[in-house]
Design an enzyme around this catalytic site. Sequence first.
Site, PDB file in Angstrom:
ATOM      1  N   PRO A 104     -28.728 -17.775  -6.274  1.00  0.00           N
ATOM      2  CA  PRO A 104     -28.321 -18.263  -7.603  1.00  0.00           C
ATOM      3  C   PRO A 104     -29.379 -19.180  -8.231  1.00  0.00           C
ATOM      4  CG  PRO A 104     -26.520 -18.474  -6.037  1.00  0.00           C
ATOM      5  CD  PRO A 104     -27.743 -18.112  -5.241  1.00  0.00           C
ATOM      6  N   TYR A 139     -20.166 -12.960   2.471  1.00  0.00           N
ATOM      7  CA  TYR A 139     -19.663 -14.336   2.364  1.00  0.00           C
ATOM      8  C   TYR A 139     -18.891 -14.503   1.050  1.00  0.00           C
ATOM      9  CZ  TYR A 139     -19.888 -19.487   2.422  1.00  0.00           C
ATOM     10  OH  TYR A 139     -19.590 -20.833   2.416  1.00  0.00           O
ATOM     11  N   ASP A 140     -19.547 -14.128  -0.064  1.00  0.00           N
ATOM     12  CA  ASP A 140     -18.956 -14.390  -1.379  1.00  0.00           C
ATOM     13  C   ASP A 140     -17.641 -13.628  -1.559  1.00  0.00           C
ATOM     14  OD1 ASP A 140     -21.522 -15.384  -1.455  1.00  0.00           O
ATOM     15  OD2 ASP A 140     -22.053 -14.516  -3.392  1.00  0.00           O
ATOM     16  N   GLU A 141     -17.680 -12.330  -1.240  1.00  0.00           N
ATOM     17  CA  GLU A 141     -16.482 -11.514  -1.447  1.00  0.00           C
ATOM     18  C   GLU A 141     -15.427 -11.826  -0.382  1.00  0.00           C
ATOM     19  OE1 GLU A 141     -16.021 -10.258  -4.171  1.00  0.00           O
ATOM     20  OE2 GLU A 141     -17.632  -8.971  -4.890  1.00  0.00           O
ATOM     21  N   GLY A 142     -15.894 -12.174   0.830  1.00  0.00           N
ATOM     22  CA  GLY A 142     -14.946 -12.571   1.871  1.00  0.00           C
ATOM     23  C   GLY A 142     -14.154 -13.795   1.421  1.00  0.00           C
ATOM     24  N   GLN A 180     -35.087 -23.379  -9.174  1.00  0.00           N
ATOM     25  CA  GLN A 180     -33.633 -23.166  -9.123  1.00  0.00           C
ATOM     26  C   GLN A 180     -32.959 -24.506  -8.813  1.00  0.00           C
ATOM     27  OE1 GLN A 180     -35.850 -22.258  -6.866  1.00  0.00           O
ATOM     28  NE2 GLN A 180     -35.007 -21.723  -4.881  1.00  0.00           N
ATOM     29  N   PHE A 218     -35.621 -28.904   4.912  1.00  0.00           N
ATOM     30  CA  PHE A 218     -36.654 -29.793   4.362  1.00  0.00           C
ATOM     31  C   PHE A 218     -36.813 -31.052   5.218  1.00  0.00           C
ATOM     32  CE2 PHE A 218     -36.607 -28.283  -0.397  1.00  0.00           C
ATOM     33  CZ  PHE A 218     -37.025 -27.024   0.025  1.00  0.00           C
ATOM     34  N   VAL A 251     -31.295 -28.650   2.771  1.00  0.00           N
ATOM     35  CA  VAL A 251     -31.493 -30.061   3.119  1.00  0.00           C
ATOM     36  C   VAL A 251     -31.946 -30.190   4.573  1.00  0.00           C
ATOM     37  CG1 VAL A 251     -30.388 -32.320   3.357  1.00  0.00           C
ATOM     38  CG2 VAL A 251     -29.875 -30.893   1.363  1.00  0.00           C
ATOM     39  N   ARG A 261     -26.719 -24.185 -10.089  1.00  0.00           N
ATOM     40  CA  ARG A 261     -25.352 -24.423  -9.634  1.00  0.00           C
ATOM     41  C   ARG A 261     -25.012 -25.893  -9.834  1.00  0.00           C
ATOM     42  NH1 ARG A 261     -24.860 -22.956  -3.929  1.00  0.00           N
ATOM     43  NH2 ARG A 261     -24.583 -20.780  -4.393  1.00  0.00           N
TER      44      ARG A 261
HETATM   45  P1  NAD Z   1     -20.630 -24.763   9.911  1.00  0.00           P
HETATM   46  O1  NAD Z   1     -21.311 -23.463  10.169  1.00  0.00           O
HETATM   47  O2  NAD Z   1     -21.240 -25.989  10.462  1.00  0.00           O
HETATM   48  O3  NAD Z   1     -19.125 -24.708  10.417  1.00  0.00           O
HETATM   49  C1  NAD Z   1     -18.367 -23.542  10.524  1.00  0.00           C
HETATM   50  C2  NAD Z   1     -17.620 -23.579  11.837  1.00  0.00           C
HETATM   51  O4  NAD Z   1     -16.797 -22.406  11.944  1.00  0.00           O
HETATM   52  C3  NAD Z   1     -18.570 -23.571  13.042  1.00  0.00           C
HETATM   53  O5  NAD Z   1     -18.174 -24.557  13.949  1.00  0.00           O
HETATM   54  C4  NAD Z   1     -18.394 -22.173  13.607  1.00  0.00           C
HETATM   55  O6  NAD Z   1     -18.667 -22.093  14.991  1.00  0.00           O
HETATM   56  C5  NAD Z   1     -16.952 -21.868  13.253  1.00  0.00           C
HETATM   57  N1  NAD Z   1     -16.631 -20.455  13.183  1.00  0.00           N
HETATM   58  C6  NAD Z   1     -17.342 -19.461  12.574  1.00  0.00           C
HETATM   59  N2  NAD Z   1     -16.709 -18.283  12.718  1.00  0.00           N
HETATM   60  C7  NAD Z   1     -15.572 -18.531  13.427  1.00  0.00           C
HETATM   61  C8  NAD Z   1     -14.508 -17.726  13.915  1.00  0.00           C
HETATM   62  N3  NAD Z   1     -14.471 -16.397  13.681  1.00  0.00           N
HETATM   63  N4  NAD Z   1     -13.509 -18.318  14.614  1.00  0.00           N
HETATM   64  C9  NAD Z   1     -13.538 -19.645  14.887  1.00  0.00           C
HETATM   65  N5  NAD Z   1     -14.520 -20.466  14.447  1.00  0.00           N
HETATM   66  C10 NAD Z   1     -15.530 -19.908  13.729  1.00  0.00           C
HETATM   67  O7  NAD Z   1     -20.455 -24.877   8.337  1.00  0.00           O
HETATM   68  P2  NAD Z   1     -19.835 -26.042   7.441  1.00  0.00           P
HETATM   69  O8  NAD Z   1     -20.861 -26.445   6.481  1.00  0.00           O
HETATM   70  O9  NAD Z   1     -19.175 -27.056   8.276  1.00  0.00           O
HETATM   71  O10 NAD Z   1     -18.731 -25.227   6.626  1.00  0.00           O
HETATM   72  C11 NAD Z   1     -17.338 -25.322   6.905  1.00  0.00           C
HETATM   73  C12 NAD Z   1     -16.566 -24.513   5.869  1.00  0.00           C
HETATM   74  O11 NAD Z   1     -16.834 -25.018   4.563  1.00  0.00           O
HETATM   75  C13 NAD Z   1     -16.944 -23.026   5.844  1.00  0.00           C
HETATM   76  O12 NAD Z   1     -15.776 -22.279   5.661  1.00  0.00           O
HETATM   77  C14 NAD Z   1     -17.851 -22.915   4.645  1.00  0.00           C
HETATM   78  O13 NAD Z   1     -17.786 -21.638   4.074  1.00  0.00           O
HETATM   79  C15 NAD Z   1     -17.278 -23.984   3.714  1.00  0.00           C
HETATM   80  N6  NAD Z   1     -18.295 -24.465   2.773  1.00  0.00           N
HETATM   81  C16 NAD Z   1     -19.272 -25.326   3.179  1.00  0.00           C
HETATM   82  C17 NAD Z   1     -20.226 -25.731   2.263  1.00  0.00           C
HETATM   83  C18 NAD Z   1     -21.325 -26.702   2.629  1.00  0.00           C
HETATM   84  O14 NAD Z   1     -22.164 -26.984   1.775  1.00  0.00           O
HETATM   85  N7  NAD Z   1     -21.370 -27.262   3.800  1.00  0.00           N
HETATM   86  C19 NAD Z   1     -20.199 -25.256   0.946  1.00  0.00           C
HETATM   87  C20 NAD Z   1     -19.211 -24.357   0.588  1.00  0.00           C
HETATM   88  C21 NAD Z   1     -18.243 -23.984   1.512  1.00  0.00           C
HETATM   89  N1  UDP Z   2     -34.303 -23.028  -0.178  1.00  0.00           N
HETATM   90  C1  UDP Z   2     -35.668 -23.282  -0.199  1.00  0.00           C
HETATM   91  N2  UDP Z   2     -36.302 -23.515   0.986  1.00  0.00           N
HETATM   92  C2  UDP Z   2     -35.661 -23.531   2.173  1.00  0.00           C
HETATM   93  C3  UDP Z   2     -34.257 -23.282   2.198  1.00  0.00           C
HETATM   94  C4  UDP Z   2     -33.621 -23.025   0.995  1.00  0.00           C
HETATM   95  O1  UDP Z   2     -36.302 -23.286  -1.263  1.00  0.00           O
HETATM   96  O2  UDP Z   2     -36.320 -23.761   3.204  1.00  0.00           O
HETATM   97  C5  UDP Z   2     -33.608 -22.797  -1.462  1.00  0.00           C
HETATM   98  C6  UDP Z   2     -32.764 -21.527  -1.504  1.00  0.00           C
HETATM   99  O3  UDP Z   2     -33.540 -20.410  -1.904  1.00  0.00           O
HETATM  100  C7  UDP Z   2     -31.722 -21.902  -2.540  1.00  0.00           C
HETATM  101  C8  UDP Z   2     -31.533 -23.409  -2.346  1.00  0.00           C
HETATM  102  O4  UDP Z   2     -32.669 -23.854  -1.622  1.00  0.00           O
HETATM  103  O5  UDP Z   2     -32.217 -21.677  -3.844  1.00  0.00           O
HETATM  104  C9  UDP Z   2     -30.270 -23.765  -1.557  1.00  0.00           C
HETATM  105  O6  UDP Z   2     -30.272 -22.978  -0.388  1.00  0.00           O
HETATM  106  P1  UDP Z   2     -29.152 -23.104   0.744  1.00  0.00           P
HETATM  107  O7  UDP Z   2     -29.424 -22.019   1.738  1.00  0.00           O
HETATM  108  O8  UDP Z   2     -29.119 -24.503   1.247  1.00  0.00           O
HETATM  109  O9  UDP Z   2     -27.764 -22.880   0.008  1.00  0.00           O
HETATM  110  P2  UDP Z   2     -27.223 -21.875  -1.120  1.00  0.00           P
HETATM  111  O10 UDP Z   2     -26.830 -22.807  -2.207  1.00  0.00           O
HETATM  112  O11 UDP Z   2     -28.298 -20.926  -1.577  1.00  0.00           O
HETATM  113  O12 UDP Z   2     -26.092 -21.189  -0.458  1.00  0.00           O
END
Ligand code: NAD
Ligand code: UDP
Length: 321
Positions: free
Chosen positions: A279, A150-153, A214, A196, A193, A282
Amino acid sequence: MGGAATRKRILITGGAGFLGSHLSERLLKEGNDVLCLDNFFTGTKDNIAHLMGNPHFELMRHDVTFPLYVEVDEIYNLACPASPIHYQHDPVQTTKTSVHGAINMLGLAKRTRAKIFQASTSEVYGDPQVHPQKEDYWGHVNPIGFRSCYDEGKRCAETLFFDYYRQHKLRIKVARIFNTYGPRMHPDDGRVVSNFVMQALKGQDITLYGDGLQTRSFCYVDDLIEAFVRLMNTADDVTGPVNLGNPNEFTIRQLAEQVIALTGSKSSLVFKPLPHDDPKQRQPDIGLAHAMLDWMPKIQLEEGLKKTIGYFEDFLRRADA
Ligand code: NAD
Ligand code: UDP
């Protein structure tokens, strides 16, 4: 509302996901044509069912790792599973989604001259050694760990965006999103979220990973979507990357306690092992977003949690019916 002449054709990849469904709603409300593309890996038709009757909304099942030929004015590239459980389920596909997906969507933007937005992430900072994180921090990322797909992608996708900007003069907008929550999060995607709230509503133990000390900073979805639209509408020379999130930082334990208080649950806290490369802290520095977009998150944790709890209560009621 835009008429046919001013209506933009907007593609949202990952449009049936948590953020994509809220963005679809917002862009339709503004009078645009929305093409929602998704392979339904983590997204669902339920998330966008209420939009299906709108003649300006179109749903397309497609995987962004394959080329796409459509005519659009703007692209929001959100496709990618966002929760650690889902993106670690098939890590090779996760990297492909970020990297091949970015190449395909940038290719589409190049052909159509569309403006393109990338949903990047705070994960590009890894387990940060600088706190809070500013956009000029290059990060502290493990390239070969469980989170690396995920991170490197996402880091490689940012590289591609900036190379297309420099090489092909594309109009790019790169947002680094910090933890965001709200209605339509996947109920079992393992993010903190949703976990929980579901655990509290079902009276199950609340699982704290590690010591629960954390930290994360949680942004409510409506605030984030407002920033997406503002960023897309900035002048062509504004590229980002720009942090988007709510800087109010909480320990995971504080979050658990607040969820218990707001749901009135009898759940107890239990401690489980910390996932790999989790992490420790953050928090976004959102000074740039504030200056550039005149934007600040308005919805604080208690209010946002109440709305999210309401959504999951309805969800459980529907599941029981
Ligand atoms: P989500 O998993 O609900 O949404 C991702 C969507 O992408 C899903 O509908 C999934 O079916 C679709 N998808 C996955 N792989 C696909 C592919 N190969 N082709 C077509 N569709 C595909 O997650 P989200 O929280 O809505 O996140 C949306 C974007 O925001 C993501 O790129 C995520 O990395 C980024 N993001 C979200 C958060 C967050 O806290 N929600 C934080 C950082 C980054
Ligand atoms: N976490 C937790 N209990 C859970 C799910 C997540 O303590 O049931 C912690 C997890 O280890 C991380 C933080 O909550 O420290 C946020 O996790 P999340 O998967 O939501 O996102 P992240 O920021 O790690 O990508």
